[in-house]
Design a protein around this motif. Structure first.
Motif, PDB file in Angstrom:
ATOM      1  N   ARG A 490       0.829  -1.214   0.000  1.00 47.57           N
ATOM      2  CA  ARG A 490       0.000   0.000   0.000  1.00 47.57           C
ATOM      3  C   ARG A 490       0.856   1.254   0.000  1.00 47.57           C
ATOM      4  O   ARG A 490       0.461   2.306  -0.505  1.00 47.57           O
ATOM      5  N   LEU A 491       2.067   1.159   0.557  1.00 46.90           N
ATOM      6  CA  LEU A 491       2.989   2.299   0.625  1.00 46.90           C
ATOM      7  C   LEU A 491       3.979   2.308  -0.543  1.00 46.90           C
ATOM      8  O   LEU A 491       4.915   3.110  -0.563  1.00 46.90           O
ATOM      9  N   GLY A 492       3.808   1.377  -1.516  1.00 52.86           N
ATOM     10  CA  GLY A 492       4.676   1.349  -2.686  1.00 52.86           C
ATOM     11  C   GLY A 492       5.924   0.509  -2.500  1.00 52.86           C
ATOM     12  O   GLY A 492       6.864   0.630  -3.297  1.00 52.86           O
ATOM     13  N   GLY A 493       5.936  -0.360  -1.490  1.00 50.91           N
ATOM     14  CA  GLY A 493       7.100  -1.185  -1.244  1.00 50.91           C
ATOM     15  C   GLY A 493       6.842  -2.640  -1.561  1.00 50.91           C
ATOM     16  O   GLY A 493       5.835  -3.001  -2.160  1.00 50.91           O
ATOM     17  N   PHE A 494       7.767  -3.518  -1.155  1.00 53.63           N
ATOM     18  CA  PHE A 494       7.615  -4.949  -1.362  1.00 53.63           C
ATOM     19  C   PHE A 494       8.133  -5.679  -0.123  1.00 53.63           C
ATOM     20  O   PHE A 494       8.818  -5.094   0.733  1.00 53.63           O
TER      21      PHE A 494
END
Length: 578
Positions: A490-494
Motif C-alpha cells: 500500500r505504501l509502494g514497497g515490497f
C-alpha cells in the motif's frame, strides 16, 4: 520620375514572355487599359479598340505554339509624369516539340501609363524586319519561313541523341519493310553486336527478314502481338528469343513504329533491347514465389514487409482454414510509424527496444507487446523476427520478417519465473529475489536520500509450533505474511520471507519518520488480529539507506542488528540501527 516606371522594362519583358509562353492570353490582356490599341506584325493585326484586339488574340491563341524569348534588349524613353515608352527587340523561337520550326527577330514599342497607381499597357506596336513574315496574315499564330540554321541545329541534336542511345543501350536499331516477312531495309551494328554477329553474319543467319530472326517456337506469339498492336495504331511491342552466334538464346524486347514515306511506301522503324537478364530474373522470381507458396503451407507465422519511404506495413497471413492454393490474406497499414509512436499498436515501453533492435545489419529477434483490437482485448506478446534492408548508400529502405503470437508461452514462462522467485508457503518474494529488488532500487534511493529496509521476526514462534503444531504455525506465518504484504504494498514497497519466521520489507521513498509509521502500522495490525488462536507480536529492526548502509549486505546487517536489539530489550518493539 514616376516610381512606377522604375519597373517598366521588367514589366514589358514579362509581358512579352507571357504572350509567347502559350499559358493563357488572359495573363496578357489583363494588363491592357480600357482604350488599348495594337499594331501587330501581320497585315490584319491593326486594332484601335481594346475589345477587338482581345477578341482577336483570344481566338487565335490556342493555335500558337509555345515559344521561348531570348536576346532581349529594351530601352526606357519619352518618360512623362503619367506615361512612358519602352522600345525593344528580341528573338523568338518555337519549341521543337511543337512540330513547327521557326526562329525570327521582333521589334516592339510599348506605351505604358499610370492607371491609378499600377502599370497598364495603352499601346503596343510590334514589327518584323523580314519580308517573309509580312506576307503572313498574322503572327505568331501561323508559322513563317523556316530558319535553316535552326533546323540544322535540331537535326544535329537529334542525330547525336540517337547515336548516344544506340551506343549505350544493350540493343540496336532496325528498319523493316511492311511486308509478310518484315524484310530488313537496315540493321545497325549495335543490333548485330548484342547477338555476337557482324551485320553481314546476322543478315545471313536470318535470311534478311525479321521473321527469320525469331526463334521458331516464339514466332506465332510474336506475330500475334504485332498484328494486335497494329490493329490499334501504328506502334507495336513484343518479346521473343533470338539465337546468338554461340548457339545460346537471347530474349529481346522489340518495339517499333510504322510510318508512311513521301513516296507512299511504308517502313517500320524499331529498337531492340537485350532483356535476357530481366527474363531470367522474372523466372527466378517465379520459382522463388513457388517455393515461398510451398513453404507457407506449413507456416502459421504472419509475414510482413515495411516500406520505410512509403511508411506502409503490409502483412501476409494464411487463414487457418485455407487450402494449399488459397492466396495469403493481405492487410495494409498506411502511416504505420505514427501508429507505433501513438502507442495504439505496440506497447510504448517496447517501442524503443524495437527501434534499437532494427539498427542491426543482420536478422534480429525481439519480443514485444502488440495490440489486435479486431481479435483480442488488451496486449498480446509476439515474437518478431526481422531483417532490415539497406540501399547502396547504406540507407534503410525496407524491413521484412515475421511475427508469431507467443502470449500463452510468455504467460507460462512468466508464471514459472514468478514461482521461482517466491516463497512456496507465503507467496512473498524469496530471499534471492529480495536481494535483486533492493539492489535495483538503491541507486535512486541514494540519489534522493531516502529508503528504508525492515527486518521482521515473529516473537516466540517456536512456542507456537511446540504447543499447537506446525500446521497452525504455518497458518500463522501465512497470516503474518499477508499483513506485511498489505502494509508495505500500500505504501509502494515490497516484502519477502528470508527465513523460517523472519521477513524483510523495503520502502524506497521513505524517511525515518515514515519508516517508523510503517513499522508501527504493521505491528498494530498483527497485534489486533482476532483470527489468530492467541496474541502474536513482532519485533522489527530498521536500517536507513545511506545513513546505515549503501549496499544490500550492509543494510541487512544493520537491520538484523537492530532486530536483535529489539529482542534483547523485551521483544514487541521497533528499533532503528544505532
Amino acid at each position: 520620375m514616376n516610381p512606377l516606371f522604375d519597373n517598366a522594362i521588367e514589366f514589358v519583358s514579362d509581358t512579352v514572355r507571357r504572350f509567347y509562353a502559350g499559358a493563357g492570353i488572359e495573363k496578357v490582356t489583363e494588363r491592357f487599359t480600357d482604350d488599348f490599341c495594337w499594331i501587330g506584325a501581320g497585315e490584319v493585326e491593326y486594332f484601335t479598340r481594346a475589345e477587338e484586339a482581345v477578341s482577336y488574340m483570344s481566338e487565335r491563341a490556342p493555335l500558337a505554339p509555345s515559344c521561348e524569348v531570348f536576346e532581349e534588349e529594351y530601352s526606357l524613353i519619352n518618360v512623362k509624369e503619367r506615361s512612358c515608352t519602352v522600345m525593344g527587340r528580341y528573338r523568338v523561337r518555337t519549341d521543337p516539340s511543337s512540330g513547327m520550326v521557326l526562329e525570327e527577330h521582333q521589334r516592339c514599342s510599348y506605351e505604358l501609363v499610370d492607371a491609378g497607381g499600377s502599370l497598364r499597357i495603352y499601346h503596343v506596336h510590334v514589327s518584323n524586319p523580314y519580308q517573309a513574315m509580312k506576307s503572313e496574315s498574322y503572327f505568331p499564330f501561323e508559322a513563317g519561313s523556316h530558319n535553316y540554321d535552326y533546323l540544322q541545329q535540331l537535326l544535329r541534336e537529334k542525330t547525336e541523341t540517337i547515336d548516344l542511345i544506340t551506343e549505350n543501350i544493350n540493343g540496336g536499331l532496325k528498319v523493316s519493310e511492311d511486308d509478310e516477312f518484315y524484310t530488313f531495309a537496315y540493321v545497325n551494328e549495335g543490333l548485330a553486336r548484342i547477338l555476337g554477329y557482324t551485320v553481314e553474319e546476322f543478315l545471313e543467319m536470318c535470311g534478311g527478314t525479321a521473321v527469320g530472326a525469331v526463334y521458331p517456337p516464339d514466332l506465332a506469339s510474336a506475330l500475334d502481338d504485332v498484328a494486335r498492336c497494329f490493329a490499334d495504331g501504328p506502334s507495336y511491342e513484343t518479346e521473343y528469343r533470338v539465337r546468338r552466334k554461340d548457339g545460346t538464346l537471347a530474349w529481346v524486347l522489340d518495339a517499333g513504329h510504322k510510318v508512311q514515306l513521301a513516296d507512299g511506301s511504308r517502313k517500320i522503324s524499331s529498337v531492340l533491347m537485350d532483356i535476357t537478364s530481366r527474363k531470367q530474373a522474372e523466372e527466378d522470381l517465379r520459382l522463388e514465389q513457388e517455393r515461398y507458396r510451398v513453404a507457407m503451407r506449413s507456416v502459421t507465422d504472419v509475414m510482413f514487409e515495411y516500406d520505410i519511404e512509403q511508411d506502409t506495413l503490409i502483412e501476409y497471413q494464411r487463414p487457418s482454414s485455407a487450402l494449399d492454393d488459397e492466396p495469403l490474406r493481405e492487410r495494409r497499414y498506411p502511416g504505420y510509424r505514427q501508429e507505433i509512436e501513438s502507442g495504439n499498436l505496440i506497447y510504448r515501453d517496447d517501442v524503443k527496444r524495437l527501434y534499437e533492435a532494427l539498427q542491426s545489419e543482420g536478422s534480429v529477434t525481439v519480443e514485444l507487446r502488440h495490440a489486435f483490437p479486431d481479435h483480442y482485448e488488451g496486449w498480446r506478446w509476439v515474437r518478431l523476427h526481422a531483417t532490415m534492408i539497406f540501399d547502396q548508400a547504406g540507407k534503410p529502405v525496407r524491413a521484412i520478417g515475421s511475427w508469431k503470437d507467443v502470449t500463452d508461452e510468455h504467460d507460462r514462462i512468466t508464471r514459472l519465473e514468478d514461482q521461482a522467485r517466491r516463497d512456496p508457503l507465503t507467496k512473498l518474494y524469496n530471499h534471492v529475489s529480495a536481494v535483486d529488488l533492493v539492489e535495483q532500487s538503491l541507486p535512486s534511493c541514494l540519489a534522493e536520500g531516502k529508503g528504508a529496509l525492515f527486518v521482521i521476526d515473529v516473537d516466540d514462534f517456536k512456542a507456537v509450533n511446540d504447543t499447537v503444531g506446525h500446521l497452525v504455525g504455518d497458518d500463522l506465518l501465512v497470516y503474518v505474511a499477508k499483513t506485511i504484504h498489505e502494509t508495505f504494498s500500500r505504501l509502494g514497497g515490497f516484502s519477502a520471507r528470508v527465513g523460517g519466521d523472519e521477513f524483510l520489507a523495503f520502502l524506497s521513498h521513505s524517511n525515518r519518520e515514515e519508516a517508523r509509521e510503517a513499522a508501527s502500522s504493521l505491528v498494530g495490525a498483527v497485534e489486533s488480529a482476532s483470527a489468530l488462536p492467541h496474541a502474536v507480536t513482532l519485533s522489527v529492526g530498521v536500517a536507513l539507506v545511506g545513513e546505515h548502509g549503501e549496499t544490500y549486505e550492509r543494510l541487512f546487517d544493520a537491520g538484523d542488528r537492530a532486530l536483535y536489539r529489539a529482542k534483547r530489550e523485551g521483544k514487541d518493539r521497533i528499533c532503528f540501527f544505532e
